[in-house]
Design an enzyme around this catalytic site. Sequence first.
Site, PDB file in Angstrom:
ATOM      1  N   TYR A  88     -11.702  -5.278   7.215  1.00  0.00           N
ATOM      2  CA  TYR A  88     -10.418  -4.812   7.743  1.00  0.00           C
ATOM      3  C   TYR A  88     -10.604  -3.705   8.779  1.00  0.00           C
ATOM      4  O   TYR A  88     -10.129  -3.783   9.906  1.00  0.00           O
ATOM      5  CB  TYR A  88      -9.544  -4.278   6.595  1.00  0.00           C
ATOM      6  CG  TYR A  88      -8.235  -3.735   7.096  1.00  0.00           C
ATOM      7  CD1 TYR A  88      -7.146  -4.573   7.274  1.00  0.00           C
ATOM      8  CD2 TYR A  88      -8.097  -2.395   7.443  1.00  0.00           C
ATOM      9  CE1 TYR A  88      -5.957  -4.092   7.781  1.00  0.00           C
ATOM     10  CE2 TYR A  88      -6.913  -1.905   7.954  1.00  0.00           C
ATOM     11  CZ  TYR A  88      -5.844  -2.755   8.111  1.00  0.00           C
ATOM     12  OH  TYR A  88      -4.677  -2.280   8.630  1.00  0.00           O
ATOM     13  N   HIS A  89     -11.313  -2.656   8.373  1.00  0.00           N
ATOM     14  CA  HIS A  89     -11.420  -1.474   9.229  1.00  0.00           C
ATOM     15  C   HIS A  89     -12.357  -1.708  10.398  1.00  0.00           C
ATOM     16  O   HIS A  89     -12.305  -0.992  11.385  1.00  0.00           O
ATOM     17  CB  HIS A  89     -11.873  -0.281   8.395  1.00  0.00           C
ATOM     18  CG  HIS A  89     -11.033  -0.099   7.170  1.00  0.00           C
ATOM     19  ND1 HIS A  89     -11.289  -0.780   6.001  1.00  0.00           N
ATOM     20  CD2 HIS A  89      -9.929   0.645   6.953  1.00  0.00           C
ATOM     21  CE1 HIS A  89     -10.374  -0.459   5.107  1.00  0.00           C
ATOM     22  NE2 HIS A  89      -9.534   0.398   5.655  1.00  0.00           N
ATOM     23  N   TYR A 145       0.870  -1.185   0.000  1.00  0.00           N
ATOM     24  CA  TYR A 145       0.000   0.000   0.000  1.00  0.00           C
ATOM     25  C   TYR A 145       0.901   1.226   0.000  1.00  0.00           C
ATOM     26  O   TYR A 145       1.576   1.502   0.995  1.00  0.00           O
ATOM     27  CB  TYR A 145      -0.866  -0.037   1.254  1.00  0.00           C
ATOM     28  CG  TYR A 145      -1.851   1.088   1.409  1.00  0.00           C
ATOM     29  CD1 TYR A 145      -2.794   1.356   0.417  1.00  0.00           C
ATOM     30  CD2 TYR A 145      -1.871   1.871   2.568  1.00  0.00           C
ATOM     31  CE1 TYR A 145      -3.717   2.364   0.580  1.00  0.00           C
ATOM     32  CE2 TYR A 145      -2.806   2.888   2.730  1.00  0.00           C
ATOM     33  CZ  TYR A 145      -3.729   3.134   1.736  1.00  0.00           C
ATOM     34  OH  TYR A 145      -4.645   4.130   1.893  1.00  0.00           O
ATOM     35  N   LYS A 164     -11.208  16.420  16.434  1.00  0.00           N
ATOM     36  CA  LYS A 164     -10.461  15.702  15.414  1.00  0.00           C
ATOM     37  C   LYS A 164     -10.318  16.588  14.197  1.00  0.00           C
ATOM     38  O   LYS A 164     -11.134  16.529  13.288  1.00  0.00           O
ATOM     39  CB  LYS A 164     -11.190  14.406  15.075  1.00  0.00           C
ATOM     40  CG  LYS A 164     -10.220  13.260  15.075  1.00  0.00           C
ATOM     41  CD  LYS A 164     -10.731  11.945  14.733  1.00  0.00           C
ATOM     42  CE  LYS A 164      -9.784  11.285  13.758  1.00  0.00           C
ATOM     43  NZ  LYS A 164      -8.372  11.607  13.884  1.00  0.00           N
ATOM     44  N   ASP A 192      -8.443  13.403   8.402  1.00  0.00           N
ATOM     45  CA  ASP A 192      -8.254  12.031   8.865  1.00  0.00           C
ATOM     46  C   ASP A 192      -9.497  11.544   9.601  1.00  0.00           C
ATOM     47  O   ASP A 192      -9.961  12.182  10.523  1.00  0.00           O
ATOM     48  CB  ASP A 192      -7.026  12.003   9.783  1.00  0.00           C
ATOM     49  CG  ASP A 192      -6.992  10.790  10.682  1.00  0.00           C
ATOM     50  OD1 ASP A 192      -7.346   9.704  10.194  1.00  0.00           O
ATOM     51  OD2 ASP A 192      -6.617  10.939  11.853  1.00  0.00           O
TER      52      ASP A 192
END
Lengths: 335, 668
Positions: B172-173, B18, B542, B546
């Site tokens: 995955y996440h 990646y 935040k 992201d």
Amino acid sequence: MPPSDLSDDARLVMSADKAAVSRALNLVEDRRSDAQARVTGLLAALKDAPKAAAGHRVGLTGPPGVGKSTLTSALARAVRRRDRSVGVVAVDPSSIRSGGSLLGDRARMSFDPSDAGLFVRSLATAGEVGGLAYAANSAVRVLAAAYDIVVIETTGVGQSEIDIVHVADTVVLVIQPGSGDVLQFLKAGIMEIPDILVVNKSDQDELAQRAIADLRGALRTAHAAGAGRGQDADWDTPIIATSATKGTGIDALIDALDAHRQHLNAMLPARRRQGEVQWTLDLFSRKHGEHGLATLGGVARLQARAKRDLAGGDTPLGLCEHLSREYVSALGKTP
Amino acid sequence: MAEDGKQERDRPWIMRTYSGHSTAAASNALYRTNLAKGQTGLSVAFDLPTQTGYDADDPLARGEVGKVGVPVSHIGDMRALFDGLPLDQMNTSMTINATAVWLLSLYVAVADEQGVDPSVLRGTTQNDIIKEYLSRGTHIFPPAPSMRLITDLITYTVDEVPKWNPINICSYHLQEAGATPTQELAYALVTAIGVLDAVKATGRVPESEFGKVVGRMSFFVNAGIRFVEELCKMRAFVELWDRVTRERYGVADPKQRRFRYGVQVNSLGLTEQQPENNVIRIVLEMLAVTLSKDARARAIQLPAWNEALGLPRPWDQQWSLRAQQILAYESDLLEYADLFKGSKVVEANTQRLVDSAWAEVQEVLKRGGAVEAVESGYIKQRLVESNAARLRAIENGDQVVVGVNKYMEGAPSPLTENLDDAILTVDPEVDARQREALGRWKLERDGAAVAKALAELQRVANTDENMMTASIAAAHAGVTTGEWANTLRQVWGEYRAPTGVAGATVKASGSGASAEVIDRLRARLGDLETRMGRRAKLLVGKPGLDGHSNGAEQIAIKARDVGFDVVYEGIRVSPEQIVASALEEGVHLIGLSILSGSHLALVPEVAERLRAAGLGDVPLVVGGIIPDADAERLRREGIAAVYTPKNFELDNIMSDLIDLVDRQHAAE
């Protein structure tokens, strides 16, 4: 703090200075005993703010998960587009175990941070029975002095809207299609009939239409059973379908709010006075309990007394202090 | 097959890394070296502005350009990215979701320029919005138009790019967000069901062709350190997917029912302490997805050993590639049939996972399916709760993490002797150069053609026509990523997903040492409330693009559990918004979480704006993947504390935070 500061602060609040509004809200949340006199003074100074008399206090309530925060956000933005300013008090529950809270409303709101005409404050219930935060009543009065419309958002069906009726000019109950409990509560007369009913998440037309039809039916049943707001028999509770995520129905909601505000016009001072009477008694009984109420002659007498004194210019906090002193001295006289 | 299970040597999986950073040209050079090292596929990492639909000149892109991936703003960038790499010979995986339709359009347009017909293109677009809402946070639009984009891409590729994997359903996440194996299985499957049902509902695919769509579904899975359980999880996936495709969609062809998946092994479990140990973790995790022939990954990308420290360098990535090559080419693994068929332990564990996951699938379907369970916050809340439990287990030592909560003493590692050189630093000028280049691009293209293409995009967005055709035309016309996304934002609006934190249940403090610590923290906050008149209020912010919100969420929940009033704003808030919230909410303390590496751009900006708003006294702390030198610099600039993955003991962080509020109160 010397009194001159207080009136400076009040002036700044009335001009919607965000730092001053925030300070004032910090002050009304302050539970230390030496803060009480300043809170009383501040609210007295804000009592006759031009915005307060002309403004509109909207209570938005409903069960968890119906999209109240997103709706509040959409409502606030739409109100801003109509060039009116908005203050929001978002009330979330505190954890009984830790005393802490997660105030998550901002996460669902999108707003312009440079907008001077929008203010959002989150409050935790901090263990208050009845759903509204300790400072919510005072916070609404601070924001009402600064902004055209104040929205107070709370979660719950049952307990908290009894509180919210005493703070808000207009009570909006938000549900989503399939909220069967609310229908039952309404029909059974367990809950007061709100001034406006909103069916949020009305993306799926068929479901929303059915929800609206069900609500109409429930309202009819409730009316037939004699439920509702006694003093306001000639207001027909509108039912509005919204989708806060798509932004549909928001303008219709604002129109309905304006119509209700217009409808209230003549009776608004009396309605707000009634709320203040209730708040005064709540404050007093929270401090001194049943014994306090009984010692000063019982609820009915105190209500009449509060109505008179508040009409004479006293404020709920000020009056509560008088009553406390009377109670304490009455205690001294009993064996 | 011989008696000993020997068979003809199996074909190895596709090996990828990646990667992508700085600019299209720099990433192109990296891809060429990676291919020369024996990598057999490409995996493009896009930067956050590209993933969330902003151009480099957008204020929200500040500090993020070229950081976690490559910026691709228009067909010129895509051209440069694949310069000298013939697309008919590539197998390209693109980690792209909200803007997947757009990036695939750019890819198809570049192929067209190379004279390559779309029908021969091979690769994958991630295109899974559900897990973005739940974990990764690069979503843009509300669920309905997002699902429409997904189905547009799928129905387009099934016809026009038949070898393309149009979607990579990501469990995955979910694991990174805290999912247990059962949850990972269940939520990935309900996502796939949601997508397939949505494709069916478009009516674009004839009943007889539907098996083709099912056959193109692929998955992107995580493999954690409990590698026996993970191995069983993969076998459970195979079995469950076979069941779903057969029973729900009536697919007869076993080939179309095959569970096809790629893997990135667990980056979350990589440690900042003794980072060289991560190489061992990575290899063990790779075994989970390769040992079973019957449930073997088709493509693997491994993280680098130093990912918890910062961005890996080419050498670090090479080390991970070598691990794959040794297993595939040096070892005898690929010479055998399935090793676990008939193993009682593996089969029993697999069955247990199949049963528990199937029950959770039914639960979500009962709640209306994946989209509904995202919108209601149900899934997110379950994940947040699991993650809190996982962190608690590490914190109190029930889950051993070598070098972190056990065997912490160790000789200094020569690999990290000079820590600043042990990671890649992105040239800070990249941002400005990309902005300039973008400005030139906008000047030099045909403005009228762009306007026409955007008008067409807008028109199509308001209909139910496929967005791909108009997007490919827009790619050729020179439209930019930001223009494409903004046009659709205007039609569909934006979406802020549930954070899952408000509803997460507070665990009773129970008994034992950790309960005593919690009780002590609660008592301190109670005492502080008496002295301050108000309960201590913390803003968790935040900033930046992201969307990896797990850290911020866990801090928010923990702070609530020890007794803070916590204002959590969700992801992607600007420094202006954070300061406005701090002011309006009257907070005593602000904590920022930044994992994209843009902390040096964002944190000082928040601090500066706080001072300008008269809030310079409010202590500001920051957490994220922050190299030591940067942490030092932030502290010098007045940041009260800097936390990195090393600080896994949340109780200690909480204690610090209470100290900060207390000290500030005493100073006033």
